[in-house]
Structures are given as structure tokens and as C-alpha cells.
Design an enzyme around this catalytic site. Structure first.
Site, PDB file in Angstrom:
ATOM      1  N   HIS A 148      -4.294   3.049   8.176  1.00 36.38           N
ATOM      2  CA  HIS A 148      -3.065   2.498   8.757  1.00 36.38           C
ATOM      3  C   HIS A 148      -2.094   3.627   9.077  1.00 36.38           C
ATOM      4  O   HIS A 148      -1.939   4.561   8.291  1.00 36.38           O
ATOM      5  CB  HIS A 148      -2.377   1.539   7.779  1.00 36.38           C
TER       6      HIS A 148
ATOM      7  N   GLU B  39       0.849  -1.189   0.000  1.00 37.88           N
ATOM      8  CA  GLU B  39       0.000   0.000   0.000  1.00 37.88           C
ATOM      9  C   GLU B  39       0.886   1.241   0.000  1.00 37.88           C
ATOM     10  O   GLU B  39       2.106   1.132   0.110  1.00 37.88           O
ATOM     11  CB  GLU B  39      -0.968  -0.024   1.195  1.00 37.88           C
TER      12      GLU B  39
END
Lengths: 289, 386
Positions: free
Chosen positions: A248, A210
Site C-alpha cells: 500500500h 496497518e
């Protein structure tokens, strides 16, 4: 074959008497994982989940049960301490599920771990599963199937998505490793790639990254030099705005670094089959086998 | 968490890091007094917003006398400041810092951050102060000196000396910059910063070293041990919907599109935005309802998505693990009724009890569209809003 965890793994849970710790320990036991004990300071001597002994310290637990792996469900303010305690007790594999550990705590933990033989997976991760053998973590067991695709991912549910696609196509997994969504993690893509390359039971590798940081770029260069098995990759956050933390703690494009576009470019250049759509992961892995 | 420059400087003062004297004002009428009190020939009038690049947008002005300070403060207070970091909408200025002017001899850069590659704290320093460090890094990377800090030793005098010599400092200034750097690292660690940037760090003609500007990010995860710092949060600087979402522990980030999304897990939430875009739509937001979302979360999620008037359709993408799809389906139905949702809702569910979940949605008599997989769901929501 598989990596990191299997039917021989002897697991303890730190934070076993908490709600989450208890629930997921039970789920892991149901899957067949050998749970040999748990640790909650002050609750040593109790038994939970039938016959699982609780200890006051990790050292006690290891001495009495010969545990070689631990799963940590300790709340964030105490989780770094729990990791250090496990490493101090020479537990080989430490899997920290806890999300929200202060990053400066992890700087200290990382440094200490380098002087030990312990391997840390996470924090802020779903854990590790070797389908049909052992599950250590919070992933839904029933979507998995024993097989030969190895998965490494910074994300939890996106890993389940990939596993779901594969299982639906009849393709099983050797081991699925959630390395975690934090900026500082114990085990990186490269470490897991090394293990999958060596593992005879893994025929293809799926790498799910990511935005944020450069770990995927480093992994891509490593793959080019060292990995002969086919690798399929995806980077989440192609549409993420810069400077914003996308859920996150580690998923942030800062100073123009860590964009999905750049990572995908590097990965492609290094011979990884990069898919633009997460819906294509399963099919692309199927073709690569 | 981001904080304002004047708040960052308060923190620096606590660690004996020299900063210019300054007075915070919120009304134009306070400006002249503040300037007089500071007593320097020149004062600087600085807009206090979280975004950087304030000077470029006209948010930082020099004033040669109290009247001029008042004039600038009047112009800046209440203005919508647009900088390269605010986006086109800009940010309204509610506070202004009036600060003493400095006889600047040299402008340096110093930044401390957590380096992910080494998993350590990193100090960056450069003689190219006053410029965006990203630009310096791109154009003249050789002008940036970096020092990785071992957490066991922290910053020692020799570490600070290395940095000072790299910045070509010596004599009187060297003696002052060493405690400056040591204290800066101390502040970074003790205050649980994730970023601490002094740009510029100025050397004055009378050989002092001061933090002329200060940008600090504090680790949200460490906030439990910094109750005082928590009070520094300025909700005016944040998007109201994002503030609302944070009350329910939902991770929401507003974007520019018109398809609202509700997903469990950060990675899947990003991937969902990506697949909407690939299907020809534009995501209106990032929303992670968490790995173990429940009915209440779903309702709050809906409410926050719908607070954005540009949302024309909603895509729910849930991979049920611990969360069972039948419970999710009931939650979606309940929330749709409670909130009287009129726009199309596409639901994609996978995982535990999926069939049961689909059956409940179908039998609800309501107009849900069911997505079979991520791609199908994304395509259906894009089509539904056309």
C-alpha cells in the site's frame, strides 16, 4: 441497521463499460444493490447489463436517475477527475476503488471535497458492504453474513479474512467499510467510528489498521472519549522493516513514525482490545459481544 | 522512486534553485580534471548512492587540491558504503560527484512532504541544518518550523517570508530565500515529489543561498506523466529480486528470514509475516500477488521467492474472492512442477471454491501441506522447516 449503504442506496458506476467496472457492477446487482446507471464519457445512450443506462456525465446520470452513490473504476490517471466530477454533481457517497492515484492529485481532491457535502470512501479500497442489503465494491459477497459487528479497515483481503472468521463463528456484520490503503483518503477511521457509535444495529466494532501515518492513534484517542461500544483492533506490519513501502502507498514507517508497536500501545491504552495475531480477531470479537 | 543527489540537483537547476557546480565521474582518473575545471580551492567528493548518512560511512570527503580529489575518488569509487540507512550489507559506490566547496556561514534545513494528518503539503524548516531531521524532531522539536500549504494558493511570497523570518534570515539573504522557497514548492508539485529535502541549505559568507545536498522521492503513481524522470531510475541501487518482481507487477520486498510467503493483498501479506513471526519463524519476504492473482502470477511469485537461497519453506496464504481456489490450486501444482520445487510448501486457501481447491491439491499426488486457517498454516510451515 447499517451505515453508509443499504437497500435504499441508488448506485451508479463511473467507468461502467470497462472490464472491471462492468464485472463488479454486475456482482453488486446480483447481491441486490440498486444499480440505477453508469457513466462513461462518449458512451452515453447505451444500455449495459440488461437495462442499465449509460450517461456521458455524472450530472446527467444524477438528473435522470436520482443516484446518491457512485462507485469509481476509472484508471488512476483519470480517477481524481472522476471523484471531482461526482462531487461537483453532489453525489452524497463516492466510493473510489481505483489504486494508484498520484498523491498530489489527492491533495487537491481532498481540499475540494471539504467545500462540498459529498463523502469520499477510498481511494484504493475494496468498498462498502452492508450484508443482506447492498454491496458497493469488489469484496466477495458470499463470505458475509448479516449481523451486528461493524468493520473498518485499511486493507482489503485482511478484511475478508476477518469477515471469514466471524461468519465461521456464526457472527454477522452490520457494515464493512474499507477506507483504503493510500496516504490521503476521504474518510478516516474516526469518521466511520462516529457512524458505528450512532448505529443501533452495530454492537461491536473491529478496527484493522496497518503501519504508516498516525490515523490509528487519532482514532484510539477518539474512541476513548466518544465510543461506548467494544472495539477490537489489529495492526498489520509488526514485522515490517522501516522505510519500505509495504504494498500500500500509505504503509510505510518513516522517520520512526507509524510503527505497529506504537499504534498498538496507544490503542491498548485507550481501551481497545488489541490482538497480536490476526487469527484471533474473530474469537476476540465474539467474546466482546 | 528514489533518485541520486546529482539527479535531484539537475531537477532543482531547472527550477532556478541555486546548487553548487559539480561534475559527475565514474572513474578515478576523471577526478583531478573535474576538480581543476571547477576551479575552487576546495572541492567535495561525494559518493552517489540512494541511502542517506553517506558522510558517516566515509562517503563524503573534502579535497584541497586535484591530487587529493583523485585520491578520495579512488577510495570511494567501488567501495561498499555502509551508512545507518543501507543496512549492514552496504551499497557499492559506482558514481561520484565532485562539487565546488562553499564558504558556509550558516546551515539550514528545508524539507517538503505530504502530511497525512492534514492531507496537505507541508514545509518543514529549521536552523538546525546538517543534522538528521528525525533527531532534531526528537530532541529539540521547538527548532522545527512547519507551514501547511493550501493547495489553492500554493506557496506565496508571504508564506515564504514567514518561513524566512522563522529561520532568522534578513536583508540580502531574505531577498534570495523567498524565490528559493517558492521555486522549491513549484518543483515539488510539478515533479510529483513525495519528499524533497534540502539538508543542508547553506547560506554562504557572501550571502548566497544554495542547496548543498538534495534528496528527492518521486511518486511512483505519477510516473506516467514524467517519462523523463523514469529514466533516472538506477537499478543498481535496488535489490535484483525486487527489480525482477516489479516487471511482473508483483510487490516483493526481501527480508532476513527463511520462510517465503506469497499472499494476495498488502494487508493480509503483512499480517501473514506477523503470524509467521508469532509462530516462531522468520519471514523471508513480503510478497503481494494482488487481489486478482492468476496462474502466471503464482508461477512468477514462486520464482522470485526461490531466487533467495535462504528460503527453506513457502507459505501460500490466499483469500480467494475473485480468484477461485480451484484455479489457484491448479496454478500452484503447475508452478511446483515447472520449477521442480523441493522445499515444503504449505497452502492455506479460503474463499470461493475452497473445497474443490483442497481436493485438487490432495489428488495431485504431490507433497503439499494444507493449512486450516492462517494460524495453522503458519505453524505448519514453521514446523516443516525444522
Amino acid at each position: 441497521m447499517s451505515i453508509l449503504v443499504d437497500e435504499k442506496t441508488r448506485l451508479i458506476t463511473q467507468g461502467i463499460t470497462g472490464r472491471e467496472g462492468m464485472y463488479h457492477t454486475e456482482q453488486s446487482m446480483k447481491y441486490g444493490t440498486r444499480v440505477v446507471g453508469g457513466v462513461t464519457p462518449g458512451k452515453g445512450g447505451q444500455k449495459v447489463l440488461g437495462n442499465v443506462p449509460v450517461f456521458n456525465t455524472v450530472r446527467d446520470a444524477v438528473a435522470k436517475t436520482k443516484a446518491n452513490a457512485t462507485m469509481i473504476f476509472v484508471p488512476p490517471p483519470f480517477a481524481a477527475d472522476a471523484i471531482l466530477e461526482a462531487a461537483d454533481a453532489a453525489v452524497e457517497l463516492i466510493i473510489c476503488i481505483t489504486e494508484g492515484i498520484p498523491v498530489n492529485d489527492m491533495v487537491d481532491v481532498y481540499k475540494y471535497l471539504q467545500s462540498t457535502e459529498s463523502r469520499l470512501i477510498g481511494p484504493n479500497c475494496p468498498g462498502v458492504i452492508s450484508p443482506g442489503k447492498a454491496k458497493i465494491g469488489i469484496m466477495p459477497a458470499h463470505i458475509h453474513k448479516k449481523g451486528n459487528v461493524g468493520i473498518i479497515s485499511r486493507s482489503g483481503t485482511l478484511t475478508y479474512e476477518t469477515v471469514g472468521q466471524l461468519t465461521h463463528l456464526g457472527i454477522g456484520q452490520s457494515t464493512c467499510v474499507g477506507i483504503g490503503g493510500d496516504p490521503i483518503i476521504g474518510t478516516r477511521f474516526i469518521d466511520v467510528l462516529k457512524l458505528f457509535q450512532r448505529d443501533r444495529g452495530t454492537k461491536a466494532i473491529c478496527m484493522i489498521g496497518e503501519i504508516g501515518g498516525t490515523a490509528e492513534d487519532e482514532a484510539a484517542y477518539y474512541i476513548k472519549k466518544n465510543v461506548t461500544k467494544p472495539v477490537v483492533g489489529f495492526i498489520a506490519g509488526q514485522t515490517a522493516p522501516p522505510g519500505r513501502r509495504m504494498g500500500h502507498a500509505g504503509a510505510i514507517i518513516s522517520g520512526g513514525q507509524g510503527t505497529a508497536e506504537e499504534k498498538m500501545k496507544v490503542m491498548r491504552r485507550c481501551g481497545i482490545k488489541v490482538v497480536k495475531s490476526p487469527a484471533d480477531l474473530g474469537k476476540t470479537l465474539q467474546k466482546s459481544l | 522512486m528514489k533518485i541520486h543527489e546529482y539527479q535531484a540537483k539537475e531537477i532543482l537547476r531547472k527550477y532556478n534553485i541555486p546548487v553548487p557546480n559539480g561534475i559527475l565521474i565514474t572513474k578515478k582518473s576523471q577526478a583531478a580534471d573535474a576538480a581543476k575545471k571547477l576551479g575552487t580551492n576546495v572541492v567535495v567528493v561525494k559518493a552517489q548512492i540512494h541511502a542517506g548518512g553517506r558522510g558517516k560511512g566515509g562517503g563524503v570527503k573534502l579535497a584541497k587540491n586535484p591530487q587529493e580529489a583523485e585520491k578520495h575518488a579512488g577510495n570511494i569509487l567501488g567501495m561498499t558504503l555502509v551508512t545507518p540507512q543501507t543496512g549492514a550489507a552496504g551499497q557499492r559506490v559506482r558514481k561520484v560527484l565532485i562539487e565546488e566547496g562553499m564558504p558556509i556561514a550558516k546551515e539550514l534545513y528545508m524539507g517538503i512532504l505530504v502530511d497525512r494528518q492534514t492531507s496537505r503539503v507541508l514545509i518543514m524548516a529549521s536552523e538546525a541544518g546538517g543534522m538528521e531531521i528525525e533527531e532534531v524532531a526528537a530532541d529539540t522539536p521547538e527548532k522545527i518550523f512547519t507551514e501547511t500549504i493550501d493547495p489553492v494558493t500554493g506557496v506565496k511570497p508571504y508564506t515564504a517570508r514567514k518561513i524566512a523570518f522563522a529561520l532568522n534570515l534578513d536583508g540580502e539573504v531574505m531577498k534570495k530565500i523567498i524565490p528559493f522557497i517558492i521555486n522549491l514548492y513549484d518543483a515539488f508539485i510539478k515533479e510529483d515529489c513525495t519528499m524533497l529535502e534540502i539538508n543542508p541549505l547553506v547560506i554562504t559568507s557572501d550571502k548566497r543561498a544554495l542547496a548543498l545536498d538534495a534528496k528527492v522521492d518521486i511518486d511512483d503513481n505519477a510516473m506516467y506523466r514524467h517519462k523523463d524522470t523514469q529514466k533516472l531510475r538506477d537499478l543498481n541501487e535496488e535489490d535484483p529480486a525486487e527489480v525482477e518482481a516489479s516487471k511482473f507487477n508483483l510487490n516483493y520486498i526481501k527480508l532476513d528470514g527463511n520462510i517465503g510467503c506469497m499472499v494476495n493483498g498488502a494487508g493480509l501479506a503483512m499480517a501473514t509475516m506477523d503470524i509467521i513471526k508469532l509462530s516462531g519463524g522468520e519471514p523471508a519476504n513480503f510478497l503481494d500477488v494482488g487481489g486478482g492473482a492468476d496462474e502466471e502470477m503464482i508461477e512468477n511469485g514462486f520464482r522470485i521467492i526461490l531466487s533467495d537461497p535462504s528460503v527453506k519453506g513457502i507459505f501460500i496464504n490466499i483469500f480467494g474472492g475473485i480468484l477461485r481456489c480451484d484455479i489457484l490450486a491448479r496454478g500452484v501444482i503447475a508452478a511446483t512442477k515447472t520449477l521442480a520445487i523441493k522445499i515444503p510448501v504449505v497452502v492455506r486457501m479460503e474463499g470461493t471454491n475452497m473445497e474443490e481447491g483442497h481436493r485438487i491439491l490432495k489428488n495431485s499426488g504431490m507433497n503439499f501441506v494444507i493449512g486450516n486457517g492462517m494460524k495453522d498454516g503458519a505453524q505448519k510451515v514453521v514446523k516443516a522447516i525444522q
